[in-house]
Design an enzyme around this catalytic site. Sequence first.
Site, mmCIF file in Angstrom:
data_model
loop_
_atom_site.group_PDB
_atom_site.id
_atom_site.type_symbol
_atom_site.label_atom_id
_atom_site.label_comp_id
_atom_site.label_asym_id
_atom_site.label_seq_id
_atom_site.Cartn_x
_atom_site.Cartn_y
_atom_site.Cartn_z
ATOM 1 N N GLU A 27 0.255 19.976 36.387
ATOM 2 C CA GLU A 27 -1.054 19.788 35.760
ATOM 3 C C GLU A 27 -2.081 20.819 36.199
ATOM 4 O O GLU A 27 -2.943 21.225 35.416
ATOM 5 C CB GLU A 27 -1.595 18.383 36.031
ATOM 6 C CG GLU A 27 -0.886 17.285 35.254
ATOM 7 C CD GLU A 27 0.365 16.781 35.954
ATOM 8 O OE1 GLU A 27 0.709 17.328 37.031
ATOM 9 O OE2 GLU A 27 1.004 15.850 35.430
ATOM 10 N N HIS A 45 -2.241 4.651 36.481
ATOM 11 C CA HIS A 45 -2.067 4.985 35.061
ATOM 12 C C HIS A 45 -3.042 4.226 34.172
ATOM 13 O O HIS A 45 -2.767 4.012 32.999
ATOM 14 C CB HIS A 45 -0.635 4.667 34.604
ATOM 15 C CG HIS A 45 0.419 5.543 35.198
ATOM 16 N ND1 HIS A 45 0.835 5.411 36.485
ATOM 17 C CD2 HIS A 45 1.144 6.568 34.678
ATOM 18 C CE1 HIS A 45 1.778 6.303 36.743
ATOM 19 N NE2 HIS A 45 1.987 7.032 35.657
#
Lengths: 359, 332
Positions: free
Chosen positions: B64, B133
Site C-alpha cells: 500500500e 476492517h
Amino acid sequence: MARSSLTTPEPDTATAAGRLPAANLPEVYRRLGAAEIRDALRKMRLIRRFEESAEEAYVRGLIHGTMHLSIGQEASAVGVCSALSPTDYMTSTHRGHGHCLGKGADVGRMFAEFFGREDGYCRGRGGSMHIADPSTGNLGANGIVGGGLPIAVGAALAAKRLGNGRIVVCFFGDGANNEGAFHESLNMASVWKLPVVFVCENNKYGMSTSVARSTSVKNIADRAVAYSMPGVTVDGNRFADVADATHAAVERARRGEGPSLIECLTYRIRGHSKSDRNRYRTKEEIESWQKRDPIQLFEAELLEFGLMDTPEMVAIQTSVEEEITAAIEFAKASPAPSPADLTRYVYTTERGSHGHHGA
Amino acid sequence: MDTMVRELSYSQAIQEAMAIAMERDPRVFLMGEDIGVYGGAFQVTGDLVHRFGEDRVMDMPISELAGAGVAVGAALAGMRPVFEFQFSDFATLGMEQIVNQAAKLRFMLGGAVSVPLVMRFPAGSGTGAAAQHSQSLEAWLAHVPGLKVVQPSTPHDAKGLLLAAIEDPDPVMIFEHKLLYKTKGPVPEGWYTVPLDRAEIRREGRDLTVVATSIMVIKALEAAATLAQEGIELEVVDLRSLRPIDTETLIASVSRTHRLMCVYEGVKTLGIGSEVSAAIAESEAFDLLDAPIVRLGGAECPLPYNPELEKAAVPQVADIVETARRLVQGRI
C-alpha cells in the site's frame, strides 16, 4: 544479479597514478564530448561552491532552519546526471542540492529558495529540502527518507504508459534502504519492468547510525538480487565509474528491460545537518575521505588522460565564483512572500483552499 | 442533465463512473489490490478489466505504501490514477504518501505542480470484519490541507462525486461505505458531476438540523420519517464534503431550525461532527441556538466483532430518534 561488489575504497591506494592512458580510458570519456566533460567538472565545482556558500550564508543568518550538505558527494550527483537527457525524470533526497544542480537547476533560484524568497524554486514555501524543477524533469527533493522511491516508480509507470521514452533516476541514501518503501518500490518496478534507475548514495551513515550497524547485507547493491534486477557497487567518488554504471542502467531502462540498482560508495564530509557534532565518527576517517576528494580525483584523471589542462580548470573555478556571487545577489534582492498569500498553492483551484486568505 | 429515472446500485454507479472516465480520457487508469479479474474485494471494479485491459485496471502487489506513492508519481508525470485501497483501514499503510507527499507537493513546490489523484476507500462497520476492517478514518484525512475529502451517501452522488474527483486537479479522497454498495437509487446516464464542496439538504424540517455523513444520512432520514409521525420535523443535511466543509449551507440550516445534531460513524471524539459543531458555535447561528449542540458518533473503542456489540458501537436509527426527540423537547 549483483554483478560486482567493491568494498569501501582504501583512501590511500586509490590514486590515478600508474594507469595506462588509452587502454584504460573509461568508456565515459569516449562517449562524452569535450564540452560535456567540461560541463561535468564545472557542475561538480558549482555544487561544491554552492554548498560552501550556503554554509557561509547560514552562518551569517541568511538561511532559516537547517540544511544537509553534500560536500564530498559531487561525483555521484554529476556522474548520474551526465547519463540523462533533459526530459528524463529525477527524484531526490533531503541531501539533494547537488542532484538539482546536476540536473540543471539555476543557482540563483536555488539560493532564493534557501533565503525563503518568491524567486525561489518553491516561492520560499519549500526550503532546502523541497527543491523541484519540473521544467528539467526534477520531480523534487524529499524530506522523508525513502519518500521519493514510490514516486519515482509512479513517474516511470506514467512514462511507460505514455510511451514518451523518458526514464527516471531515483536518488536515495543508505538510510532509505531499510525503509519499507525501498523494498516495495524495487519489487514493483521489477514486476512491471519499469524504466527506473535506483541510485543509492551510500555515504556510510544514516544520520549517526552506520551502515554496518543498520543493514544486514554487506553491500546495499546485493539487495538487487531479491528484486531480480542488476545491482552494482561503484566508487561513488569517481565520476567515470558513476557515469559508466549509470549509462548502462539508463540504456537498459530505455530498452524496456526494467530497473537497476546502483550503489555509489561515497562520504559526506560535513555532518548530517547543522546539529551534527560528529560524535559517531573519527577525525581520521573524515580526513581519509578528504584525500579522496571527487573533484581532485576527476581533475587528476582529466589531466592524466590529456582531456583538459590546468588553465581550463582554473577558468572553470573563476566562472563558478562569478556565477555564485551573482546568484547570491539575485537571491538577496528577491522579494519575500507576503503573509497575505499564506494559503496560496494549497489547491490548484484556490476556491477550495478553505483558508483564511484563500478564495 | 439527463433526469431519466434509472436505478443503479451504489457500486454500479461507481463502476459506471470509472468506465465513463476511462472512455473519455486515456490518462485515467485504475490501480489497486485484486481489482482485475477478481473484480475488487467488494466487486466495485467488477468486469472492467475485460473492457479496458490490465494496463488500465491494474492489479498491484500488496504494497500500500509504494502503491499510493506510485499513484502520486504517475499523477505528477501526466496520468490520472484512481487508486483503490481494498479497505479504508489500509490507508494507515499508505499514509506517508497521502499525507506527506500527495497533500503537500503542490504547496511545498510553490504551485509548480498539481497532483490529480483520486483515492477510494471502502469504509465503515456492519460487516462483522472487526477492528482492522471496519474503521471510518475520514476525519484523519480531512485534517490535512491539500486533500479534498468526500463521502457519498447515494448512488447518484457516488457517480457524480467520482467523476468530479477524476476531473479535479488536486488529490481527492472518497470514502465509500461498504453497507451502501448494494443500495439502489436513481442515477443519470452518461457524464455528470456533483460539486466536491457542497452539502445537500436531503429533507427539509423546522425543528432540528441533523448533519449526517455517509450511511448516517440514510439512518437520519429513517429517523426523520419516524419522528414526523410525532410532529417533529428534522432537517437532514448530507455533509458530503468533509474538506472543505460547506459552512454556508450548515449555518443557513441551523439559522432556520435553531438546533443542531451531528451524526457520524467515525469515533465521536475529534470526529467530523466535532468540527461541524465548532463551525456553528463560531458562527452567527450560535446566538440563534435554542438547545445545546449534540454529537452522536462512534464509540470510544475499536470496532468489535460480536454483532450486537458492533451495532452498539455506531449510532443506530433508534439512537437518532431518541436523541432528536429529547433535543427538540428541551430535555437536553
